[in-house]
Scaffold this active site. Structure first.
Site, PDB file in Angstrom:
ATOM      1  N   LYS A 179       0.821  -1.209   0.000  1.00 49.84           N
ATOM      2  CA  LYS A 179       0.000   0.000   0.000  1.00 49.84           C
ATOM      3  C   LYS A 179       0.862   1.270   0.000  1.00 49.84           C
ATOM      4  CE  LYS A 179      -4.209  -1.772   0.085  1.00 49.84           C
ATOM      5  NZ  LYS A 179      -5.006  -1.975   1.291  1.00 49.84           N
ATOM      6  N   ARG A 221      -4.176 -10.582   3.474  1.00 49.71           N
ATOM      7  CA  ARG A 221      -4.274 -10.507   2.016  1.00 49.71           C
ATOM      8  C   ARG A 221      -2.953  -9.920   1.513  1.00 49.71           C
ATOM      9  NH1 ARG A 221      -4.903  -6.625  -1.650  1.00 49.71           N
ATOM     10  NH2 ARG A 221      -5.968  -7.067  -3.605  1.00 49.71           N
TER      11      ARG A 221
END
Length: 242
Positions: A179, A221
């Site tokens: 991210k 994830r």
């Protein structure tokens, strides 16, 4: 394996329903021909969710927590499959606006990102239950990178145990992999080169609770499965050593 047909990164454009279906259904069918590995369909649209489950997917992963499509929760309930309810404010175009990343004062009771995310997640879980999805089929996701600023992301990772307690110890999924906040901290612009930072973020969520309640996170994830699995195995071995 999590399969999605539209990007939900900050600023992303919506994808037409037919295009989303065209992208995901052949992939799900092909994987199912080769393997019985669990498949989640990453979608905000109930029609895509239904078609994907019929094609062989097992879990619905909705980054909007059922707010994008008013039929999503009832659709999932009718199929009797697990659902990942993620926290997000706004949509991919608006979620990083300051109004959506402001959770009040972390030092005031009932305010701050952990309290805010927990409250809003539990509201969505209640709506899911009203729609016919029992709690034992609900997985919650705090939405790292979705309507969160840098400090918000870090606070949610640091406070993973507290957040789970605030959400009634429901199973949690975390998805910090590659991210933008990792790039901000490390100075790495290429998401594919953020796996080292991803390991640090993930390990922050899987630490054992000190009160015997288990791990703060149930599912990770990630993109680089091999690296993350190795990191978690070594970390758990260290934590269990006498």
């Amino acid at each position: 394996i999590d399969i999605g047909g539209e990007s939900t990164r900050p600023g992303a454009e919506d994808v037409a329903l037919e295009e989303e279906l065209r992208r995901v259904l052949p992939v799900i069918r092909r994987i199912r021909e080769e393997s019985d590995i669990p498949i989640s369909i990453d979608t905000r649209n109930s029609k895509v969710a239904k078609a994907a489950i019929e094609a062989g997917a097992d879990i619905v992963n909705d980054v909007s927590g059922g707010t994008h499509d008013s039929n999503m929760l009832s659709c999932v309930a009718s199929m009797g499959v697990p659902v990942v309810i993620m926290h997000m404010r706004g949509n991919p175009k608006t979620m990083q606006h300051s109004s959506n990343t402001n959770y009040g004062d972390d030092n005031r009771e009932g305010e701050g990102v952990i309290a805010g995310v927990a409250k809003e997640l539990m509201q969505r879980c209640l709506e899911a239950e009203k729609a016919g999805i029992p709690r034992w089929l609900q997985i919650v996701d705090p939405g790292i990178g979705f309507a969160k600023n840098l400090n918000g992301n870090l606070s949610l990772l640091k406070g993973a145990e507290k957040l789970r307690k605030c959400c009634g110890n429901l199973p949690f999924l975390y998805g910090p992999s590659r991210k933008g906040f990792i790039g901000t901290i490390s100075g790495e612009d290429d998401p594919k080169e953020r796996d080292y930072g991803t390991i640090a973020a993930c390990l922050a969520t899987v630490r054992e609770s000190g009160n015997g309640a288990g791990e703060s996170c149930s599912i990770l994830r990630v993109h680089n499965v091999k690296a993350m699995k190795q990191a978690v195995l070594v970390y758990e071995a260290i934590m269990k050593a006498k």
